[in-house]
Design an enzyme around this catalytic site. Structure first.
Site, PDB file in Angstrom:
ATOM      1  N   TRP A 113       2.882   2.906   1.914  1.00 56.59           N
ATOM      2  CA  TRP A 113       3.125   3.836   3.011  1.00 56.59           C
ATOM      3  C   TRP A 113       4.355   3.467   3.842  1.00 56.59           C
ATOM      4  O   TRP A 113       4.618   4.072   4.872  1.00 56.59           O
ATOM      5  CB  TRP A 113       1.905   3.892   3.937  1.00 56.59           C
ATOM      6  CG  TRP A 113       0.747   4.630   3.366  1.00 56.59           C
ATOM      7  CD1 TRP A 113      -0.403   4.089   2.875  1.00 56.59           C
ATOM      8  CD2 TRP A 113       0.597   6.047   3.223  1.00 56.59           C
ATOM      9  NE1 TRP A 113      -1.258   5.078   2.428  1.00 56.59           N
ATOM     10  CE2 TRP A 113      -0.661   6.291   2.646  1.00 56.59           C
ATOM     11  CE3 TRP A 113       1.419   7.138   3.534  1.00 56.59           C
ATOM     12  CZ2 TRP A 113      -1.128   7.567   2.368  1.00 56.59           C
ATOM     13  CZ3 TRP A 113       0.946   8.410   3.258  1.00 56.59           C
ATOM     14  CH2 TRP A 113      -0.312   8.618   2.677  1.00 56.59           C
ATOM     15  N   TYR A 154       0.808  -1.201   0.000  1.00 54.59           N
ATOM     16  CA  TYR A 154       0.000   0.000   0.000  1.00 54.59           C
ATOM     17  C   TYR A 154       0.850   1.264   0.000  1.00 54.59           C
ATOM     18  O   TYR A 154       0.351   2.360   0.114  1.00 54.59           O
ATOM     19  CB  TYR A 154      -0.993  -0.023   1.172  1.00 54.59           C
ATOM     20  CG  TYR A 154      -2.209   0.819   0.892  1.00 54.59           C
ATOM     21  CD1 TYR A 154      -2.854   0.728  -0.329  1.00 54.59           C
ATOM     22  CD2 TYR A 154      -2.680   1.725   1.815  1.00 54.59           C
ATOM     23  CE1 TYR A 154      -3.944   1.521  -0.612  1.00 54.59           C
ATOM     24  CE2 TYR A 154      -3.777   2.515   1.549  1.00 54.59           C
ATOM     25  CZ  TYR A 154      -4.413   2.413   0.324  1.00 54.59           C
ATOM     26  OH  TYR A 154      -5.486   3.203   0.032  1.00 54.59           O
TER      27      TYR A 154
END
Length: 780
Positions: free
Chosen positions: A110, A108
């Site tokens: 991050w 994702y």
């Protein structure tokens, strides 16, 4: 005793960091940050804490040939060389026996703010180098908007770059209607980094300059007190009904901007029929909207009057489209804005995400920095990102997505870094069942979170504080250096070094590394960034100068005219990139898909769960799960700032006083939050800023089941995603519907189980096992 001082950049800000013996002892915001986030305090004490993964580990059940038992079993610690050998052999087996389509690459993005050590870029480049993989499209943050906006406006990126900026709002806007509120917590965050936090300061500046704010949300505290905003409380998931009620009021009063609607839009005729009830027999007037939303009729009429007579900006948070039929919130907001008379005028019209993230809307979204090339994916198969459980549970099943009919492949191996699905996915008990389906799950993690505990092969990796890089955030005005302020634990390396070793085993190291080590790649990307920035008219210094200065201010002003201003002036000369060239309040394309849950125009459709549904008799409270105050998503949940926002070391559930009193719940009580999907323990806080029958439990508490072997265990840490609904927003976008969730709450009975989310699993040295370090073949 060794000490270091340096700078780092993160998705929540830039900081000066002091370490002693490779542990963080002090964190200070950089001088240029005008409104620093306290999230940086989570760095203190984490590098050598109990949660740190120190050696590669392999789930014992996987070595014995079992897929079941993930999350409940012990791990065998192995050497780096042995782990690399196991990973390479398993990847080779899967791609040989099932093809690269059977590999799912999850990330994702991050994991780090650095341009080179960006987890998503690293894993995608790696998987492309070995022949490709099944990937995901869109984001959990705003999947529905990513799909529906192109049908409405043609070019989503143009729209996001040209909607009114905060500077424009300060100067021109009179009314700011914030559907979903303007929470202070979300603008702390920015993908790629934040040099100086500006969003909250601009909001306050706008209020002081005379902008009148109205927040439309079930939670009054979803904005800053300094704005003096009017609060319009409404039932969750009913914003579309309110928007249509406002639109009908404007239509009925004769104040709709017919000139713009007829010259610059298609579908005005359909909109009028929908509002007048000619399509379904239901007039969408203020009284109808009041019955659904709970907003008094007189307040709807007054708000419609202001929208139609003042320069108005309709703001829509990303949270509104993370619900069943979430596409409709943007479609209805666009329709209301088009009718308002403010569309295409300075400071007016519509914008999204104004307090959903820091990058909305300051400088231009274009970046002068280079990114790590990811190569070409030889596998075309993909899924919408929020459909991971459906993918694993239903191989071979067909599904609809944005006009296409796709088929879920048979995934045998999941390789996931830079994200925690046990934080951001819905209905975790369903996902745990799905997680048992693949043969193998491989993850890279610095800490023993639930993602690592539910894997088969766990590779420990360095944190962003233990490597060099540089960072720049989207639409942020600073480019920052990232110092290596600590050494990783002995034997722990970076994601890049793990992938380099695996590709060496698989015979494709040159394609992945291009003959460079990590530092040489950082130097290479800086050189490419200098070339790219020159095209923006920016002269970046040498890397040595960047390291010396620590950060560089950048000026990338927005140059596009206000969204729809050119369309308003001359729709023939400035068409949109839609099939009609106009703003499509009715999309013939979407209507042609024939989706029962997403017609080609704005319509209120009852969500699967809401306070007006029959299910509310059993589960009478609507759960909203906002972003947390003390961290980004679930990152560094074990850090000091994150834990400061908890009580009894558990996440805090906010309840309206009347709802708490009706259940005999007092402030500080431990409570069980439950529905048919699962249950979790949280600590109750009484909060009169919530609408009655609404409770709020922030995301991000590391999943911590009481009995991991139970098919539906009680979570004891306050993770709301054991409760949330795992269905697509609609067949159009297939986004997450996490905010469509009914629950009930009761006082927790009996002795509360201790929180063990930050404890490692049982670890066994390889020397203590009598089994060879290879996976046994089974028929499971």
């Amino acid at each position: 005793m060794s000490t270091r001082t340096g700078r780092t950049a993160s998705h929540w800000g830039s900081y000066e960091v002091d370490t002693r013996d490779d542990e963080v002892v002090d964190v200070r915001p950089v001088p240029e940050d005008a409104d620093p986030s306290p999230i940086g305090q989570n760095y203190r004490g984490i590098l050598r804490g109990r949660s740190r993964i120190l050696r590669p580990a392999v789930r014992r059940g996987w070595l014995e040939g079992r897929r079941t038992g993930r999350g409940a079993e012990e791990f065998v610690e192995v050497s780096q060389e042995e782990a690399v050998e196991l990973i390479a052999a398993e990847l080779d087996r899967v791609r040989r026996d099932h093809g690269n389509e059977a590999i799912y690459g999850g990330s994702y993005g991050w994991g780090s703010a650095g341009r080179f050590h960006h987890a998503q870029s690293q894993v995608h480049r790696f998987l492309n180098a070995i022949g490709g993989y099944t990937r995901s499209y869109n984001t959990y943050s705003h999947a529905a908007d990513e799909i529906v906006l192109p049908h409405l406006v043609g070019d989503r990126e143009w729209f996001l770059r040209s909607v009114p900026s905060w500077e424009e709002i300060v100067e021109h806007t009179e009314e700011f209607i914030a559907f979903g509120g303007l929470p202070r917590r979300s603008p702390q965050i920015n993908p790629g980094g934040v040099g100086s936090h500006l969003t909250v300061l601009r909001q306050v500046e706008a209020a002081r300059n005379g902008v009148h704010f109205t927040i439309v949300t079930p939670i009054r505290s979803d904005t800053n007190d300094e704005l003096g905003a009017d609060w319009l409380p409404l039932r969750p998931n009913t914003d579309v009904a309110l928007m249509l009620g406002l639109a009908h009021t404007i239509l009925d009063s004769g104040r709709a901007d017919v000139d713009f609607l007829e010259r610059c839009c298609v579908g005005w005729d359909v909109v009028q029929k929908e509002l007048r009830g000619e399509l379904d027999g239901v007039v969408k007037d203020a009284e109808w909207a009041s019955g659904i939303t709970g907003v008094p009729v007189e307040r709807i009429l007054a708000l419609a009057e202001r929208i139609a007579t003042r320069r108005t900006l309709i703001g829509v948070t990303w949270s509104l489209q993370r619900q069943h039929h979430g596409e409709q919130s943007y479609w209805a907001a666009m329709t209301l804005a088009a009718m308002s008379g403010s569309m295409g005028r300075p400071g007016g019209g519509i914008g999204t995400g104004y307090s959903s993230m820091h990058n909305a809307h300051h400088g231009d979204r274009r970046s002068p920095a280079a990114a790590l090339p990811q190569g070409r994916n030889a596998v075309a198969t993909h899924i919408p990102v929020a459909r991971i459980s459906d993918l694993l549970l239903n191989p071979g099943r067909a599904f609809d997505y944005n006009g296409s009919r796709l088929i879920y492949p048979d995934i045998r191996l999941v390789y996931w870094i830079g994200g925690n699905p046990f934080h951001h996915h819905q209905d975790l008990n369903r996902m745990r069942r799905a997680w048992e389906k693949p043969d193998t799950i491989i993850v890279h993690e610095p800490f023993w979170n639930a993602h690592a505990k539910h894997a088969d092969i766990v590779m420990p990796v360095a944190t962003s504080l233990e490597r060099n890089d540089f960072a720049i955030g989207m639409a942020d005005g600073w480019l920052s250096w990232m110092d290596r302020v600590a050494e990783p634990p002995e034997g722990v390396v970076t994601d890049y070094e793990v992938f380099s070793a695996v590709t060496e085993k698989l015979g494709c190291a040159e394609e992945f590394t291009e003959g460079r080590d990590a530092w040489e790649w950082v130097v290479e990307l800086w050189g490419r960034s200098r070339t790219k920035a020159a095209g923006f008219g920016i002269d970046l210094p040498t890397m040595a100068e960047l390291r010396e200065r620590g950060s560089i201010p950048l000026e990338i002003p927005r140059t596009l005219p206000t969204a729809f201003s050119e369309l308003r002036a001359d729709p023939e000369a400035h068409p949109l990139r839609t099939p009609s060239g106009r703003l499509e309040l009715y999309s013939e394309t979407v209507a042609g898909f024939g989706y029962a849950d997403c017609p080609g125009w704005a319509r209120w459709m009852e969500p699967a769960e809401w306070l007006g549904s029959p299910l509310a008799r059993r589960h009478p409270l609507h759960l909203v799960s906002p972003q947390p105050d003390g961290k980004l998503h679930s990152q560094l949940d074990h850090g000091q700032e994150s834990r400061r926002h908890k009580r009894e070391d558990r996440a805090v559930l906010r309840m309206n006083p009347a709802d708490a009193s009706a259940r005999g719940i007092r402030d500080g009580d431990l409570v069980r939050v439950f529905n048919d999907r699962g249950a979790t323990i949280a600590c109750a806080t009484i909060d009169d800023t919530l609408l009655e029958r609404v409770v709020a439990l922030p995301t991000g508490a590391w999943y911590d089941p009481v009995d991991p072997a139970d098919p539906a265990p009680l979570d004891k840490h306050g993770n709301p995603n054991v409760l949330t609904l795992d269905i697509g927003t609609s067949a159009l976008a297939q986004g997450p519907s996490s905010h469509t969730c009914l629950v009930d709450v009761e006082t927790f009975a009996g002795e509360a189980p201790p929180v063990t989310a930050f404890e490692p699993p049982r670890l066994i040295p390889a020397s203590d096992t009598d089994r060879p370090l290879r996976r046994e073949e089974t028929d499971e």
